[in-house]
Scaffold this active site. Structure first.
Site, PDB file in Angstrom:
ATOM      1  N   HIS A 231      46.321   3.479 -15.861  1.00 29.02           N
ATOM      2  CA  HIS A 231      45.267   4.477 -15.727  1.00 29.02           C
ATOM      3  C   HIS A 231      45.630   5.768 -16.456  1.00 29.02           C
ATOM      4  CE1 HIS A 231      41.678   6.468 -14.682  1.00 29.02           C
ATOM      5  NE2 HIS A 231      42.440   7.523 -14.494  1.00 29.02           N
ATOM      6  N   TYR A 235      44.010   8.536 -19.952  1.00 25.14           N
ATOM      7  CA  TYR A 235      43.991   9.988 -20.177  1.00 25.14           C
ATOM      8  C   TYR A 235      44.895  10.398 -21.321  1.00 25.14           C
ATOM      9  CZ  TYR A 235      41.215  10.041 -16.062  1.00 25.14           C
ATOM     10  OH  TYR A 235      40.216   9.787 -15.180  1.00 25.14           O
ATOM     11  N   HIS A 382      32.020  -0.116 -20.020  1.00 28.77           N
ATOM     12  CA  HIS A 382      32.559   1.190 -19.604  1.00 28.77           C
ATOM     13  C   HIS A 382      33.623   1.675 -20.570  1.00 28.77           C
ATOM     14  CE1 HIS A 382      34.629   4.279 -17.295  1.00 28.77           C
ATOM     15  NE2 HIS A 382      35.727   3.544 -17.262  1.00 28.77           N
ATOM     16  N   PHE A 383      34.563   0.812 -20.925  1.00 31.22           N
ATOM     17  CA  PHE A 383      35.631   1.393 -21.752  1.00 31.22           C
ATOM     18  C   PHE A 383      35.230   1.541 -23.215  1.00 31.22           C
ATOM     19  CE2 PHE A 383      37.794  -2.915 -21.118  1.00 31.22           C
ATOM     20  CZ  PHE A 383      37.791  -3.342 -22.437  1.00 31.22           C
ATOM     21  N   HIS A 384      34.156   0.867 -23.601  1.00 34.46           N
ATOM     22  CA  HIS A 384      33.708   1.146 -24.966  1.00 34.46           C
ATOM     23  C   HIS A 384      32.931   2.462 -25.061  1.00 34.46           C
ATOM     24  CE1 HIS A 384      35.036  -2.958 -25.888  1.00 34.46           C
ATOM     25  NE2 HIS A 384      35.144  -2.500 -27.119  1.00 34.46           N
ATOM     26  N   ARG A 447      33.891 -10.798 -17.769  1.00 32.15           N
ATOM     27  CA  ARG A 447      34.636 -10.285 -18.916  1.00 32.15           C
ATOM     28  C   ARG A 447      35.747 -11.269 -19.241  1.00 32.15           C
ATOM     29  NH1 ARG A 447      38.741  -5.407 -17.038  1.00 32.15           N
ATOM     30  NH2 ARG A 447      39.350  -5.632 -19.211  1.00 32.15           N
ATOM     31  N   ARG A 448      36.508 -11.001 -20.275  1.00 33.91           N
ATOM     32  CA  ARG A 448      37.640 -11.841 -20.703  1.00 33.91           C
ATOM     33  C   ARG A 448      37.243 -13.316 -20.744  1.00 33.91           C
ATOM     34  NH1 ARG A 448      40.287  -9.293 -16.034  1.00 33.91           N
ATOM     35  NH2 ARG A 448      41.462  -7.461 -16.677  1.00 33.91           N
TER      36      ARG A 448
END
Ligand code: HAS
Ligand code: CU
Length: 558
Positions: A231, A235, A382-384, A447-448
Site C-alpha cells: 500500500h 503513495y 481503480h488502479f488504472h 480480475r487476473r
C-alpha cells in the site's frame, strides 16, 4: 525573510547540475523503454480478453500480464522516481557531491541488473506469478532475487539522495529546507520503512521456498508482509506527482502556491498513514481478526485526508489564478486556465482522473463494500485511474520540462502539440478502458483472468461487451504511448538553445513565514511512524506465527 540565507536569496539554484543531469537521464531512458514494452503487453492483453485475438509464439496470457505489471508498476515508476527526485534535489538544494552521485549510479546499475534478471525469468516462462507474486504460485528463485535487487538498487540511490538532503541542512542550520527537497526526503523515509516488509518476505520466505530449502510457505504472512509494503508503494508512486502538483504547477501558471506549510504537513501525514493500512488489501482473506481489519480500515480513512488537503490546495491555486485573470462567476476561472500549455493539460487531466480514482479507493476501503469489488476487474479499473492516469500523466508533464532542461533544449511548438495529443489520447483510452472495467467488475467479472466464456454462463455473456470496450480503450492507449515516445525523442533532439527550458519551482503565499519546526524533526517523524506501524501490525503478525496456519506447497499453474 528570516528563513532564507542571504546566499540563497542572491543566487538561488535554478538548474539541475550537469553531472546530475546525466544520472537523471539514464533513469529516464529506462522509463521510455519500460513504457513501450509494458504498453505493448497491455494492448495485447486487452485484445486477448476481447475474445478476438490469440497470442502468437506460445506466449501465455499470465506471462504477458506479469511482464506488464512488473515493467510498468515497478520498473518504470522506480526509475522515474529516482531520476525525478535526484533532479528535484539538485535543482532546489544544489548539486550532489561525488559520493552522493556515485550512490545514485550504483543504485541505477543494481536496479538494471535486477530488472534484467526478472525480465529474463518472465521471458523464459519461469515466473508467471503476476506483479504481486502471491504464493502459492511459485516462480524461479532468480525472479525473486531480481526483484529484491531492484529494491536494493532504490535503497542505494535513495541513500545518496538522503545524504544530499541532510548535507543541505548541515550547511544551512536553522533554515527552512527547500520544499521539493523536503518532500523527496519524506517520500524516501516512507520507502525505507515500507520496503522492510517486501524484503523480509522475499528473503526469508520466497527465496528459501523456491530453492527447495523449505517445503512450504505461510501464505497469510507473505501477503501481509507484501501489503505492508504494497500500500505504501502506491503513495511512493503518487508523492512525486504531488510534488509536481504542489511545487511546479503554480509556477507553470505564473501564480503562487497556496501554502508551503500545508504541503509539508500533507506529506508528513502520508508518512504516518501510508504504511499501517496494508490489510485493506486483505479484507476478505482468512487468518486476520476482524478487529485488526477494522482498525486498518479506520487508518485508511486517515490517509485520505492529505489527498483532500492536496485537492483543496490545487483548487485554491486554480481559482486564485483564474480570478486574477478576471474570472467572476462560480466556475468561470476554469475557462481561464492555460489550455494550450501541454505541461498543464497533462497534469490537470491527471487531477480530474483522481476524483473518481480517489472515490473508488474510498469504496474499496469501506469494509463491506470491499466484498463486492475485491478480486473483480473493478480493482484493475481503480488502479488504472490512480497510478495509470493521475500519476503517469503527471510524470509525462514532468518529462516535458525535464528532458529539455537536462539536455539544454526548449519545448517547441511541435513538442507542445505532441504533449496535448498525448494528454487527450491517453484520457480517451484510459477513460473508456477503466470505465468498462469498473462496470464489468460490478457485474462480477473477475480480475487476473484470461478470456473465457465460462461454459456459456449467462452472467459471463454480460461481460463481453465491456471486454471489447477495454480493447478499444487499450488501442487508444497504445497510440498514446507511440505519441509519448515521439514526444520524448522530440524533446531530446532538436537544436540546443541558450535559454534552456526551466524546471519550474513555485513560490508560495506563505513562503517567508517561519518554518514549522516539528515537521523537520526526523527523530519525531520516525518515532510516530514506527509507533503506528507497531499498533497496526504487532498483533496480527504475531498471530500468524503463533496460530497454526498450514503451510502451502508451491504451484506452477502455467
Ligand atoms: Fe488504491 C487497491 C484504497 C489511492 C493504487 N489501489 C489498489 C491497487 C492499486 C492501487 C495498484 O481499501 C491494487 C493492488 C492489487 O494489485 O491488488 N486507494 C485506496 C484509497 C485511496 C487509494 C482509500 N490507490 C490509490 C492510489 C493509487 C492506488 C493513489 C496509485 C497511485 N486501493 C484501495 C483499496 C484497495 C486498493 C482498499 C484494495 C482493493 C481490493 O479489494 O483488492 C486513497 O488514497 C484515495 C484518496 C484520494 C482522493 C482524491 C483527491 C483528489 C485530488 C484531485 C483533485 C482535482 C483537482 C482538479 C484539484 C480522496 C487530489 C479539479 C478541477 C476541477 C475543475 C474539477
Ligand atoms: Cu492500498
Amino acid at each position: 525573510m528570516t528563513n532564507y540565507t542571504t546566499a540563497q536569496m542572491l543566487a538561488p539554484n535554478t538548474k539541475v547540475d550537469k553531472k546530475d543531469a546525466k544520472l537523471v537521464l539514464a533513469n529516464m531512458i529506462w522509463v521510455a523503454f519500460a513504457l513501450l514494452i509494458g504498453g505493448t503487453a497491455g494492448l495485447l492483453q486487452t485484445l486477448v480478453r476481447s475474445g478476438h485475438f490469440e497470442l502468437p509464439f506460445g506466449i501465455g496470457y499470465y506471462q504477458l500480464l506479469t511482464l506488464h505489471g512488473v515493467i510498468l508498476a515497478l520498473v518504470m515508476t522506480f526509475f522515474f522516481i529516482m531520476g525525478f527526485q535526484i533532479a528535484a534535489l539538485s535543482r532546489t538544494s544544489g548539486p550532489l557531491n561525488k559520493k552522493e552521485r556515485t550512490l545514485g549510479w550504483i543504485g541505477f546499475w543494481v536496479m538494471t541488473i535486477g530488472t534484467l534478471m526478472s525480465a529474463t525469468m518472465i521471458a523464459l516462462n519461469e515466473a508467471s506469478v503476476l506483479y504481486t507474486f502471491y504464493a502459492p504460485l511459485q516462480a524461479h528463485v532468480i525472479h525473486y532475487i531480481g526483484l529484491a535487487l531492484v529494491i536494493v538498487g532504490t535503497w542505494i540511490s535513495v541513500a545518496g539522495q538522503m545524504m544530499r538532503y541532510f548535507r543541505w541542512r548541515r550547511e544551512n542550520k536553522g533554515q527552512k529546507t527547500p520544499l521539493l527537497s523536503y518532500m523527496t526526503a519524506v517520500n524516501n523515509l516512507m520507502w525505507y520503512v515500507c520496503t522492510i516488509g517486501v524484503a523480509s518476505t522475499v528473503l526469508f520466505q520466497f527465496v528459501p521456498w523456491s530453492l527447495g530449502l523449505v517445503e512450504t510457505i505461510n501464505i497469510t504472512l507473505s501477503r501481509t508482509l507484501f501489503w505492508y509494503f504494497g500500500h505504501a508503494l502506491v503513495y511512493f508512486w503518487l508523492l512525486p506527482a504531488y510534488m509536481v502538483w504542489y511545487a511546479v504547477t503554480p509556477k507553470i501558471l505564473g501564480a503562487k502556491g497556496f501554502s508551503d506549510n500545508l504541503a509539508r504537513l500533507s506529506f508528513v501525514l502520508f508518512l504516518f498513514f501510508s504504511i499501517p493500512v496494508g490489510i485493506h488489501h486483505q479484507l476478505v482473506d482468512p487468518g486476520i481478526d476482524a478487529f485488526w481489519k477494522g482498525l486498518q480500515v479506520v487508518l485508511t480513512f486517515m490517509v485520505i485526508v492529505p489527498s483532500l488537503m492536496t485537492a483543496f490546495s490545487m483548487f485554491a491555486v486554480f481559482e486564485t489564478y483564474g480570478r486574477n485573470k478576471g474570472a467572476t462567476g462560480l466556475l468561470d476561472w476554469f475557462k481561464k486556465l492555460p489550455w494550450t500549455d501541454a505541461r498543464f493539460v497533462l497534469l490537470f487531466i491527471g487531477m480530474l482522473f483522481f476524483i473518481p480514482g480517489g472515490l473508488g479507493g474510498i469504496i474499496n476501503a469501506s469494509g463491506q463494500m470491499n466484498q463486492l469489488v475485491h478480486n473483480t476487474i473493478w480493482i484493475v479499473g481503480h488502479f488504472h485511474i490512480t497510478v495509470g492516469a493521475p500519476v503517469i500523466l503527471t510524470y509525462f508533464a514532468a518529462m516535458m520540462f525535464l528532458l529539455p532542461h537536462l539536455t539544454g533544449r526548449k519545448i517547441d511548438k511541435i513538442a507542445n502539440r505532441l504533449g496535448l495529443m498525448l494528454a487527450y489520447t491517453w484520457a480517451l483510452g484510459m477513460g473508456i478502458m477503466s470505465a468498462a472495467m469498473h462496470f464489468a467488475g460490478l457485474r462480477g467479472a473477475p480480475r487476473r483472468s484470461t478470456f473465457s466464456e465460462y461454459g456459456g454462463a449467462e452472467v459471463a455473456e454480460e461481460w463481453i461487451t465491456y471486454q471489447v470496450m477495454q480493447a478499444v480503450g487499450g488501442s487508444f492507449l497504445f497510440i498514446a504511448i507511440i505519441i509519448a515516445i515521439l514526444l520524448f525523442l522530440k524533446l531530446v533532439t532538436g537544436p540546443k538553445v541558450n535559454d534552456v527550458e526551466e524546471f519550474p519551482v513555485a513560490e508560495f503565499m506563505d513562503q517567508y513565514d517561519p518554518a514549522v519546526k516539528w515537521v523537520d524533526n526526523w527523530r519525531l517523524l520516525i518515532i510516530i511512524t514506527a509507533f503506528l506501524v507497531l499498533i497496526a501490525y504487532t498483533v496480527p503478525i504475531t498471530q500468524m506465527f503463533t496460530e497454526n496456519i498450514p503451510g502451502a506447497k508451491g504451484f506452477k499453474l502455467w
